[in-house]
Design a protein around this motif. Sequence first.
Motif, PDB file in Angstrom:
ATOM      1  N   LEU A 106      -4.223   0.389  -0.631  1.00  0.00           N
ATOM      2  CA  LEU A 106      -3.027  -0.297   0.136  1.00  0.00           C
ATOM      3  C   LEU A 106      -2.530   1.178   0.902  1.00  0.00           C
ATOM      4  O   LEU A 106      -2.115   2.289   0.560  1.00  0.00           O
ATOM      5  N   ALA A 107      -1.464   0.835   1.918  1.00  0.00           N
ATOM      6  CA  ALA A 107      -0.469   1.899   2.053  1.00  0.00           C
ATOM      7  C   ALA A 107       0.982   1.548   2.726  1.00  0.00           C
ATOM      8  O   ALA A 107       1.321   0.278   3.522  1.00  0.00           O
TER       9      ALA A 107
ATOM     10  N   VAL B 148       9.140  -0.243   8.641  1.00  0.00           N
ATOM     11  CA  VAL B 148       8.569  -0.298   7.271  1.00  0.00           C
ATOM     12  C   VAL B 148       7.258  -1.070   7.798  1.00  0.00           C
ATOM     13  O   VAL B 148       7.481  -1.758   8.985  1.00  0.00           O
ATOM     14  N   ALA B 149       6.960  -0.391   7.006  1.00  0.00           N
ATOM     15  CA  ALA B 149       4.668  -0.917   7.645  1.00  0.00           C
ATOM     16  C   ALA B 149       3.667  -0.710   6.333  1.00  0.00           C
ATOM     17  O   ALA B 149       4.003  -0.036   5.590  1.00  0.00           O
ATOM     18  N   ALA B 150       3.449  -1.685   6.408  1.00  0.00           N
ATOM     19  CA  ALA B 150       2.511  -2.563   4.902  1.00  0.00           C
ATOM     20  C   ALA B 150       0.979  -1.945   5.364  1.00  0.00           C
ATOM     21  O   ALA B 150       0.735  -3.318   6.312  1.00  0.00           O
ATOM     22  N   ASP B 151       0.117  -1.140   5.071  1.00  0.00           N
ATOM     23  CA  ASP B 151      -1.337  -1.367   5.404  1.00  0.00           C
ATOM     24  C   ASP B 151      -2.472  -1.714   4.130  1.00  0.00           C
ATOM     25  O   ASP B 151      -1.999  -1.441   3.233  1.00  0.00           O
ATOM     26  N   VAL B 152      -3.370  -3.101   4.950  1.00  0.00           N
ATOM     27  CA  VAL B 152      -4.359  -2.777   4.293  1.00  0.00           C
ATOM     28  C   VAL B 152      -5.162  -3.007   4.317  1.00  0.00           C
ATOM     29  O   VAL B 152      -5.922  -2.892   5.677  1.00  0.00           O
ATOM     30  N   ILE B 153      -6.250  -1.790   3.696  1.00  0.00           N
ATOM     31  CA  ILE B 153      -7.412  -1.554   4.017  1.00  0.00           C
ATOM     32  C   ILE B 153      -8.616  -1.486   3.507  1.00  0.00           C
ATOM     33  O   ILE B 153      -9.482  -0.479   2.711  1.00  0.00           O
TER      34      ILE B 153
END
Length: 171
Positions: A54-55, A103-108
Amino acid sequence: MVKYLDTPGGFVTKAAASLTLDAGCEFGGGVDCGSQYFLGFMAYHRAWFLQDRLALTVGGGAITNPGRYLVLLPPINGTTAASGTPYFTANPGDRYRAWDFQVAADVIPRPFITFRVEFNHRAANVPYFSGPGGVTPPGGNQGAPGSLVDGWSPDLVKTENRLTGALMVKL
């Protein structure tokens, strides 16, 4: 840019920040650096969590550009940088100030696959962003790029909010 945290076994696995400062000016042809300049900055912070699965990124920036010599023209009625447009001028002394926040949310799930959701808010001191009525005349672009269209004007607004979803795949 600085990466100030790298703890592979922790809840927060990495953290980094960046700061960009820009300054410049234009002179000659009747203008000088006192009236035709550009000042801007961008600052971002990113943190990775749970073994980089997550980021979260937050950041933004601001600019001031009297004379608008570095401001991209809105694509009103097919406007290009070469054509210009009377709907959004770039004359010496035409002030342009703007700022943005992201604002950015990443699921990796895998190192080569990223799912992203991103929110952006942008604002300017003058109407610049495309409003609900758009920047294309009814029936499509008319006449030479950027030219006036009788009885019509573009719907430009001072703020814009965007929510974007993306899938990124590295090959």
